[in-house]
Design an enzyme around this catalytic site. Structure first.
Site, short mmCIF file in Angstrom:
data_model
loop_
_atom_site.label_atom_id
_atom_site.label_comp_id
_atom_site.label_asym_id
_atom_site.label_seq_id
_atom_site.Cartn_x
_atom_site.Cartn_y
_atom_site.Cartn_z
N HIS A 31 -32.22 -14.12 20.87
CA HIS A 31 -31.42 -14.25 22.08
C HIS A 31 -30.97 -15.69 22.35
O HIS A 31 -30.33 -15.95 23.36
CB HIS A 31 -32.21 -13.74 23.29
CG HIS A 31 -32.30 -12.25 23.34
ND1 HIS A 31 -32.76 -11.50 22.28
CD2 HIS A 31 -31.98 -11.36 24.31
CE1 HIS A 31 -32.72 -10.22 22.61
NE2 HIS A 31 -32.25 -10.11 23.84
N HIS A 83 -3.80 3.89 -3.40
CA HIS A 83 -3.99 3.30 -2.06
C HIS A 83 -3.29 1.95 -1.91
O HIS A 83 -2.48 1.77 -1.00
CB HIS A 83 -5.49 3.16 -1.75
CG HIS A 83 -5.78 2.15 -0.68
ND1 HIS A 83 -5.84 2.49 0.65
CD2 HIS A 83 -6.00 0.81 -0.74
CE1 HIS A 83 -6.10 1.39 1.36
NE2 HIS A 83 -6.21 0.37 0.54
N HIS A 99 0.83 -1.21 0.00
CA HIS A 99 0.00 0.00 0.00
C HIS A 99 0.86 1.25 0.00
O HIS A 99 1.18 1.79 1.07
CB HIS A 99 -0.91 0.00 1.23
CG HIS A 99 -1.85 -1.17 1.27
ND1 HIS A 99 -1.45 -2.44 1.65
CD2 HIS A 99 -3.17 -1.27 0.95
CE1 HIS A 99 -2.48 -3.27 1.58
NE2 HIS A 99 -3.53 -2.59 1.15
C1 LIG Z 1 -12.50 -4.30 8.65
C2 LIG Z 1 -11.82 -4.03 7.36
N1 LIG Z 1 -12.55 -3.78 6.27
C3 LIG Z 1 -11.94 -3.57 5.08
C4 LIG Z 1 -10.60 -3.59 4.98
C5 LIG Z 1 -9.92 -3.41 3.61
N2 LIG Z 1 -9.27 -2.09 3.56
C6 LIG Z 1 -8.00 -1.89 3.91
S1 LIG Z 1 -7.52 -0.31 3.79
C7 LIG Z 1 -9.04 0.17 3.24
C8 LIG Z 1 -9.32 1.60 2.91
C9 LIG Z 1 -9.31 2.42 4.10
O1 LIG Z 1 -9.26 3.75 3.77
P1 LIG Z 1 -8.32 4.72 4.60
O2 LIG Z 1 -8.34 4.33 6.01
O3 LIG Z 1 -8.73 6.09 4.27
O4 LIG Z 1 -6.88 4.39 4.08
P2 LIG Z 1 -6.08 5.14 2.92
O5 LIG Z 1 -6.69 4.70 1.62
O6 LIG Z 1 -6.24 6.59 3.13
O7 LIG Z 1 -4.70 4.64 3.08
C10 LIG Z 1 -9.89 -0.91 3.17
C11 LIG Z 1 -11.31 -0.84 2.71
C12 LIG Z 1 -9.86 -3.86 6.14
N3 LIG Z 1 -8.54 -3.93 6.14
N4 LIG Z 1 -10.50 -4.02 7.31
#
Ligand SMILES: Cc1ncc(C[n+]2csc(CCOP(=O)(O)OP(=O)(O)O)c2C)c(N)n1
Ligand SMILES: [Mg+2]
Length: 655
Positions: A469, A260, A27
């Protein structure tokens, strides 16, 4: 930014992008965007000591946005932790020290496993609770022996998760002022702009939850970031610092979601270098950067740690008793040796296993001063509470945490308390609502943490409250989760044994214990030794058995009666109580065969989903539908859990 800050941040950006491109996975967005935030935190604030990784009063750093792992690995590398450049070059590869997301216990310096968004920020609240409790207990005028901060880096996604709202709401209520959340606010997430899904006002939201809010409008300005952290350190509330950054800063597609989570093509890395005017060789941190980290993280941190050791030494002279107790906490030196005060249950006496659970826990809490926890607004039902009154600003030495109806955060906070060290965290709720917190139990299991989860109302025998429940599939869920010890004790004897096992020192797994709503008889045949082995024979018939009835929990008594009825008919079946499949699986093959002989036909009986029992049984009497609202006395007949119905079922399907 000073030239040295620029050089450090640019090298983190370029090397980070190069490592991710080399790994063909990772990332880059957060690495490029948040590098100045973590560079500032590490070099100017974070007190950690590479000389003593487990220094008790170190600041805790939680990378809640676990997808930023590359940035953290590079920082730990520069900060003197045993992560070499060759480890960084192995990013995300099989068996490497630098896996896809940070893994606690795997990579030096990683305080917590993160990746599932929201878990980190919630667990950080537990770390702050543990720190605040220990500070309140041991600090003396001029001797702040426990006064560390808990820092978190989170992103937009972390703050969208429900668990974060639960945890932050509680943190604000508890006034956890050593908690500082650095919010990498870049208006972008995986699928696009945050504005497509969020329009709320973060400032008003966190302030309404009792937080202090600060904003840094230029996330490249290390001095501004540092100033905000300084301000936060003096706050009487937890602080969220919203730092505006640009995702993928310096990449051709910066500011877009495409940066990202996709490695940058080689030519984009070249553009990045050009944009930053960065000319060092590939995968190389310049000496100037290494020296700067050596002075400002390693030496600074080691010297803060040395000073702390001197303070603690002086403290040990002035406050001998307190110091002795502090050592007990630091080295988890508390053991339950005197069992004489445990509740005593005569054979034949009746009590629900939830009441037993509560009473045993009360005894354990009064004997182990480092046990802290509570319930999600269900103490009246689960009987689970901590000692010494309600924890909070009015009573920082209370060990009963009133989590409110916040199950998910409760479990993650429990993990945070346990991760902090020095304290044992537990929590509780209705078993059916374990669905609400399962992800945090999974985290505990992955981390090999001995967090404790106590549930009541473990079958459809809940009755009147109806299918919402009445748990059915939750036992299967935990039995299917690797490294979770699920106990479902049958009576007071088994419950007491299970609780003692849960609190045993050295467990490298979380324990889940379920208990009954209804009263059950304390049986003559149950015993602690059997519980420790996970399963054991509790009944043998009058002649050599060719069958086994396998069961656990409140169905044990019923199963014994079925076996006796069979015996009267000349059909000989052993009865096996199996409170923990997890522990049974750890026994020798010889023991397993002695409990479940290969030549026996086995029928399993449990008021829950049948699935897990097929591992052992030829036939399973379970409940593979949702419950129905009715008083408990109708439940047994409705689902065929009576002696006669079970006998008939045996005759039809097993005999
Ligand atoms: C519970 C959960 N749902 C989905 C993901 C997949 N995921 C990882 S990073 C991300 C995007 C998050 O956005 P942000 O926090 O703004 O990170 P940025 O793109 O700015 O680095 C997603 C959907 C995850 N790691 N955990
Ligand atoms: Mg974002």
């Amino acid at each position: 930014m000073s030239s040295i800050d620029t050089n450090c941040v640019n090298s983190l950006r370029v090397v980070g992008a190069e490592l991710i491109t080399k790994a063909k996975s990772g990332h880059p967005g957060i690495v490029l965007g948040a590098a100045p935030i973590l560079h500032t935190l590490f070099t100017r604030h974070l007190n950690i000591s590479p000389n003593d990784e487990n220094w008790f009063n170190r600041d805790r750093f939680v990378l809640s946005a676990g997808h930023g792992s590359t940035l953290l690995y590079m920082l730990l590398h520069l900060s003197g932790y045993p992560i070499k450049m060759s480890d960084l070059l192995n990013l995300r590869q099989k068996g490497s020290l630098t896996p896809g997301h940070p893994e606690y216990g795997h990579t030096p310096g990683i305080e917590i496993t993160t990746g599932p968004l929201g878990q980190g920020i919630a667990s950080s609240v537990g770390m702050a609770i543990a720190g605040s409790y220990l500070g309140a207990k041991f600090n003396k005028p001029d001797y702040d022996v426990i006064d560390h901060f808990v820092y978190v880096l989170c992103g937009d996604g972390d703050l969208q998760e429900g668990i974060s709202q639960e945890a932050m709401s509680l943190a604000g209520h508890l006034g956890l002022n050593k908690l500082i959340v650095l919010y990498d606010s870049n208006d972008i997430q995986l699928d696009g702009e945050v504005a497509q899904t969020n329009t709320e006002n973060t400032e008003l939201k966190v302030k309404a939850m009792g937080w202090n809010y600060l904003k840094v409008s230029d996330g490249n300005d290390c001095d501004e970031i540092s100033k905000a952290i300084d301000t936060a350190k003096h706050s009487t509330k937890p602080t969220l610092i919203e730092i505006k950054t640009i995702i993928g800063y310096g990449a051709p597609n910066s500011g877009e979601s495409s940066v990202h989570g996709k490695p940058m093509p080689e030519e984009d890395v070249k553009s990045l270098r050009k944009f930053l005017a960065y000319n060092e060789p590939e995968y190389t941190f310049p000496d100037e950067v290494k020296n700067y980290y050596n002075e400002n993280v390693i030496k600074r941190g080691n010297s803060v740690c040395d000073n702390w050791n001197q303070t603690v030494h002086a403290y040990s002279v002035l406050y001998k008793e307190e110091y002795k107790e502090l050592c007990g906490f630091m080295y988890d030196d508390f053991e339950l040796t005197d069992l004489s005060g445990l509740p005593v249950y005569e054979v034949g006496s009746k009590e629900s296993t939830r009441k037993v659970m509560g009473k045993v826990l009360d005894y354990i809490s009064s004997n182990l001063p480092n046990v802290i926890g509570g319930s999600a607004d269900l103490t009246a039902s689960t009987m689970v509470k901590g000692a010494d009154g309600i924890y909070g600003t009015q009573n920082p030495l209370g060990r009963n945490i009133k989590f409110g109806v916040r199950e998910h955060a409760m479990a993650a906070i429990t993990n945070g308390i346990t991760l902090h060290g020095g304290m044992r965290g537990f929590c509780s709720g209705f078993f059916v609502f374990s669905d609400y917190l399962k992800p945090a139990v999974r985290q505990a299991a992955i981390m090999h943490l001995p967090s404790l989860f106590f549930f009541s109302h473990d079958t459809v025998c809940v009755g009147e409250d109806g299918p919402t429940h009445q748990p059915v599939e939750q036992l299967t869920m935990f039995r299917a989760t690797p490294n979770v010890n699920l106990f479902r004790p049958a009576d007071a004897t088994e419950m007491t044994a299970a609780m003692l096992e849960a609190f045993k020192k050295g467990n490298d797994y979380p324990t889940v214990i379920t208990s009954s709503r209804q009263a059950v008889e304390n049986l003559a045949c149950t015993n602690a030794e059997g519980v420790k082995k996970g399963a054991y024979v509790v009944y043998t018939p009058s002649k050599k058995a060719s069958y086994t009835l396998l069961t656990c929990g409140t169905e044990l008594q019923l199963t014994l009666e079925v076996a006796k009825k069979l015996d009267a008919e000349g059909i000989y079946a052993n009865v096996v109580s199996m409170p923990s499949m997890f522990l049974f699986e750890r026994q020798s093959q010889e023991y397993k065969d002695s409990v479940l002989p290969k030549n026996h036909k086995i029928m399993a009986i449990e008021m829950g989903a049948s699935m897990p029992w097929y591992k052992y049984a030829d036939y399973v009497k379970g409940i593979d539908e949702f419950g129905k609202s009715m008083p408990i006395n109708y439940i047994f007949g409705e689902y065929g859990f009576t002696v006669d119905a079970l006998y008939d079922e045996f005759m039809k399907n097993v005999k």
